[in-house]
Motif scaffolding. Structure first.
Motif, PDB file in Angstrom:
ATOM      1  N   VAL A  66       6.707  30.854 -10.089  1.00 42.17           N
ATOM      2  CA  VAL A  66       5.914  30.532  -8.896  1.00 42.17           C
ATOM      3  C   VAL A  66       6.018  31.658  -7.871  1.00 42.17           C
ATOM      4  O   VAL A  66       5.004  32.110  -7.313  1.00 42.17           O
ATOM      5  N   ILE A  67       7.238  32.138  -7.634  1.00 35.69           N
ATOM      6  CA  ILE A  67       7.431  33.198  -6.638  1.00 35.69           C
ATOM      7  C   ILE A  67       6.734  34.479  -7.051  1.00 35.69           C
ATOM      8  O   ILE A  67       5.984  35.083  -6.266  1.00 35.69           O
ATOM      9  N   VAL A  68       6.976  34.918  -8.291  1.00 40.01           N
ATOM     10  CA  VAL A  68       6.416  36.201  -8.731  1.00 40.01           C
ATOM     11  C   VAL A  68       4.894  36.129  -8.842  1.00 40.01           C
ATOM     12  O   VAL A  68       4.189  37.081  -8.483  1.00 40.01           O
ATOM     13  N   CYS A  69       4.365  35.011  -9.319  1.00 40.99           N
ATOM     14  CA  CYS A  69       2.912  34.887  -9.439  1.00 40.99           C
ATOM     15  C   CYS A  69       2.242  34.834  -8.067  1.00 40.99           C
ATOM     16  O   CYS A  69       1.180  35.431  -7.865  1.00 40.99           O
ATOM     17  N   ALA A  70       2.854  34.121  -7.125  1.00 42.28           N
ATOM     18  CA  ALA A  70       2.295  34.075  -5.765  1.00 42.28           C
ATOM     19  C   ALA A  70       2.318  35.468  -5.141  1.00 42.28           C
ATOM     20  O   ALA A  70       1.331  35.913  -4.538  1.00 42.28           O
ATOM     21  N   TRP A  71       3.447  36.159  -5.290  1.00 41.31           N
ATOM     22  CA  TRP A  71       3.568  37.514  -4.759  1.00 41.31           C
ATOM     23  C   TRP A  71       2.573  38.455  -5.432  1.00 41.31           C
ATOM     24  O   TRP A  71       1.860  39.210  -4.778  1.00 41.31           O
ATOM     25  N   GLY A  72       2.519  38.414  -6.774  1.00 39.62           N
ATOM     26  CA  GLY A  72       1.662  39.336  -7.515  1.00 39.62           C
ATOM     27  C   GLY A  72       0.185  39.096  -7.283  1.00 39.62           C
ATOM     28  O   GLY A  72      -0.594  40.048  -7.157  1.00 39.62           O
TER      29      GLY A  72
ATOM     30  N   THR B 196       7.988  37.630   0.878  1.00 38.16           N
ATOM     31  CA  THR B 196       6.565  37.464   0.575  1.00 38.16           C
ATOM     32  C   THR B 196       5.768  37.226   1.846  1.00 38.16           C
ATOM     33  O   THR B 196       4.681  37.792   2.040  1.00 38.16           O
ATOM     34  N   VAL B 197       6.308  36.383   2.731  1.00 40.13           N
ATOM     35  CA  VAL B 197       5.625  36.083   3.994  1.00 40.13           C
ATOM     36  C   VAL B 197       5.555  37.320   4.883  1.00 40.13           C
ATOM     37  O   VAL B 197       4.501  37.637   5.445  1.00 40.13           O
ATOM     38  N   VAL B 198       6.672  38.049   4.985  1.00 45.08           N
ATOM     39  CA  VAL B 198       6.696  39.254   5.818  1.00 45.08           C
ATOM     40  C   VAL B 198       5.677  40.269   5.314  1.00 45.08           C
ATOM     41  O   VAL B 198       4.913  40.860   6.103  1.00 45.08           O
ATOM     42  N   GLU B 199       5.644  40.483   4.014  1.00 46.54           N
ATOM     43  CA  GLU B 199       4.698  41.447   3.446  1.00 46.54           C
ATOM     44  C   GLU B 199       3.254  41.018   3.696  1.00 46.54           C
ATOM     45  O   GLU B 199       2.401  41.845   4.058  1.00 46.54           O
TER      46      GLU B 199
END
Length: 259
Positions: free
Chosen positions: A66-72, A152-155
């Motif tokens: 979930v984290i990597v897919c949301a980020w990517g 992720t939010v900061v980016e």
């Protein structure tokens, strides 16, 4: 260990296929910046592979996917919109291509990127084949999730603020508002936090701690590779940049210095 070897080999094959497709896309559209578009989604693909094929603990596999897919997905769509907004290739790649053959550029851009993606996703690969943590190690995993989500939010916020700045007409000489008033490269800092956090999640199970090479590689790439170093060079000579550099942290967000 055998499961990890199989997962790493499968991840490597997947990334080779993705980079070959990206190279073909690049040749068709005549833009090397295609590599930036597939950077995030390529690593998300490795996370999906781990979720679907890995025999490890389901909790970490789901959380990291979930984290990597949301980020990517966010990063890929952001870079895609940025690339579509210009009719010329990224100046970094234009300078890089000077004096090089197309074959050399293909290997330098897509070959090295595929290798880097494989190294950076090592924590994801380990988590896909190792057991979920137990006892107090869950707190490390929770810390990792919080760090990665915060990054992720900061980016995302930093990228949005920069997009808004670029749309201004007339545009201020220097972008020093919002997160950019506390760091000259808050988007890269957020990116680094994502992968430090993912490593912490993976480090809760053996041999996850050995994948510390992943955040080291990512931070090194962001600070001394194609991130901060090249961005700082591109800003050289811009009016007001000396004062901005004097008062603003280069990487880690920090209150601006006052005279």
């Amino acid at each position: 260990m055998a499961d990890f070897v199989r997962m790493s080999l499968a991840s490597a094959v997947l990334l080779v296929l993705i980079q070959c497709g990206a190279a073909g896309w690049s040749a068709r559209v005549g833009r090397w910046a295609v590599a930036d578009v597939v950077w995030g989604p390529g690593m998300a693909a490795v996370a999906l592979l781990g979720l679907l094929a890995g025999p490890g603990g389901i909790v970490r596999r789901v959380v990291l996917t979930v984290i990597v897919c949301a980020w990517g997905a966010r990063l890929g769509s952001h870079v895609w919109r940025r690339m579509r907004g210009h009719d010329r290739d990224d100046p970094r790649y234009v300078r890089m291509a000077e004096g090089r053959s197309r074959t050399t550029m293909m290997l330098s851009v897509f070959g090295i990127q595929g290798l880097t993606q494989w190294v950076v996703t090592l924590p994801v690969q380990v988590a896909a084949v190792s057991s979920d943590p137990d006892g107090s190690r869950w707190w490390i995993a929770v810390l990792g999730v919080v760090t990665a989500c915060s990054g992720t939010v900061v980016e995302a916020v930093a990228d949005h603020q920069l997009e808004q700045y670029k749309r201004q007409d007339p545009r201020p000489r220097i972008m020093d508002r919002g997160l950019w008033g506390w760091s000259r490269h808050p988007n890269y800092f957020g990116d680094a936090c994502v992968w430090v956090g993912i490593f912490l999640v993976a480090a809760t199970g053996w041999p996850g701690v050995l994948t510390v090479v992943s955040p080291i590689a990512m931070v090194g790439l962001l600070v001394w590779g194609s991130g901060v170093r090249l961005a700082e060079r591109a800003m050289d000579g811009r009016p007001g940049i000396a004062e901005y550099r004097e008062r603003t942290s280069v990487f880690v967000p920090w209150p601006p210095r006052t005279r």
